[in-house]
Design an enzyme around this catalytic site. Structure first.
Site, PDB file in Angstrom:
ATOM      1  CE1 TYR A  14      -4.656 -22.342  21.023  1.00 41.50           C
ATOM      2  CE2 TYR A  14      -3.471 -22.307  18.930  1.00 41.50           C
ATOM      3  CZ  TYR A  14      -3.474 -22.463  20.306  1.00 41.50           C
ATOM      4  OH  TYR A  14      -2.306 -22.743  20.974  1.00 41.50           O
ATOM      5  CG  HIS A  19      -9.253 -16.161  23.666  1.00 37.64           C
ATOM      6  ND1 HIS A  19      -9.821 -15.045  24.275  1.00 37.64           N
ATOM      7  CD2 HIS A  19      -7.912 -16.091  23.950  1.00 37.64           C
ATOM      8  CE1 HIS A  19      -8.885 -14.353  24.888  1.00 37.64           C
ATOM      9  NE2 HIS A  19      -7.723 -14.954  24.709  1.00 37.64           N
ATOM     10  CG  PHE A  64      -0.306 -17.219  18.809  1.00 36.08           C
ATOM     11  CD1 PHE A  64      -1.203 -18.228  19.122  1.00 36.08           C
ATOM     12  CD2 PHE A  64       0.696 -17.477  17.889  1.00 36.08           C
ATOM     13  CE1 PHE A  64      -1.094 -19.473  18.527  1.00 36.08           C
ATOM     14  CE2 PHE A  64       0.812 -18.723  17.291  1.00 36.08           C
ATOM     15  CZ  PHE A  64      -0.098 -19.723  17.606  1.00 36.08           C
ATOM     16  CG  ASN A  66      -1.013 -13.036  25.149  1.00 39.52           C
ATOM     17  OD1 ASN A  66      -2.243 -13.072  25.096  1.00 39.52           O
ATOM     18  ND2 ASN A  66      -0.323 -13.712  26.049  1.00 39.52           N
ATOM     19  CG  ASN A 112      -3.496 -11.180  28.108  1.00 44.25           C
ATOM     20  OD1 ASN A 112      -3.303 -10.282  28.933  1.00 44.25           O
ATOM     21  ND2 ASN A 112      -3.453 -12.458  28.430  1.00 44.25           N
TER      22      ASN A 112
END
Length: 225
Positions: A14, A19, A64, A66, A112
């Site tokens: 990631y 993001h 993460f 969320n 989120n």
């Protein structure tokens, strides 16, 4: 103390995602301002240092995206911080790539990571919204934010991160205008001044003729030679 939170997802897969631009922002601050090594704390990674007279804790939640609020809430409780002490760096679909806006309080706009922070600490914290652009259709958003920045994005991304680092001290002391100016200078460097036209050299004047010292009789004689 100020708490600067960079939102993202942990792990190498990631690291270059759109993001994860929040992670990138706090990493740039840590690298450029001599912060300490990253340590595992508060369900994330933290780095401590100073920006001017302010002690600052940088936090990258590793829950993460969320569940980011779990990490932020834990750090705030440990240091007895209020939402006014917290600034969150996050990706923003509703801003063009490279644009930046500050926001204090307000809604989460469907993000989120912010939604989770709202649930744990309320909505009164500060945000640095980092524009990544929108893919054009809501069904494409998930794939878009979880893909890496394109090669064409690298120049503006590097300039944006340098600008954030340049202005970090101003942001820590609450001078949002100066922070934004620092970013703007990186994103739109001043145009070089046009060279001034060279001054014209004065035109050379023809030398004056020497006075004619001949007598009237010599002049008359010369005419008939």
């Amino acid at each position: 103390m100020k708490l600067f939170v960079g939102l993202g997802n942990p792990g190498a897969r990631y690291a270059g995602n759109r993001h994860n631009i929040g992670y990138m922002a706090v990493e740039a601050i840590a690298a450029d301002h001599g912060f300490g090594p990253w340590r595992a704390r508060f369900q994330g990674l933290t780095s401590e240092g100073r920006l001017g007279s302010e002690q600052v804790l940088l936090l990258k939640p590793e829950t993460f995206m969320n569940l980011s609020g779990q990490s932020v809430g834990e750090a705030m409780r440990f240091y007895k911080l209020t939402p006014a002490d917290v600034i969150v760096f996050h990706d923003e679909l509703d801003l063009a790539p490279g644009k930046l806006r500050l926001k204090q309080g307000g809604g989460h706009a469907g993000h989120n990571g912010l939604r989770s922070i709202h649930a744990h600490v309320g909505e009164a914290y500060g945000r640095v919204r980092l524009g990544i652009g929108h893919p054009g259709h809501k069904d494409a958003v998930a794939a878009y934010v979880l893909n890496d920045f394109a090669k064409a994005d690298q120049d503006w991304l590097a300039d944006l991160l340098r600008g954030i680092s340049d202005g970090a001290e101003a942001l820590a002391r609450g001078d949002g205008a100066k922070f934004q100016n620092a970013v703007a200078l990186r994103m739109q460097p001043p145009k070089p001044e046009k060279p001034k036209p060279a001054a014209k050299a004065p035109e050379a004047q023809a030398p004056e003729a020497a006075p004619d010292a001949r007598s009237a009789l010599q002049k008359l004689a010369d005419r008939f030679r």
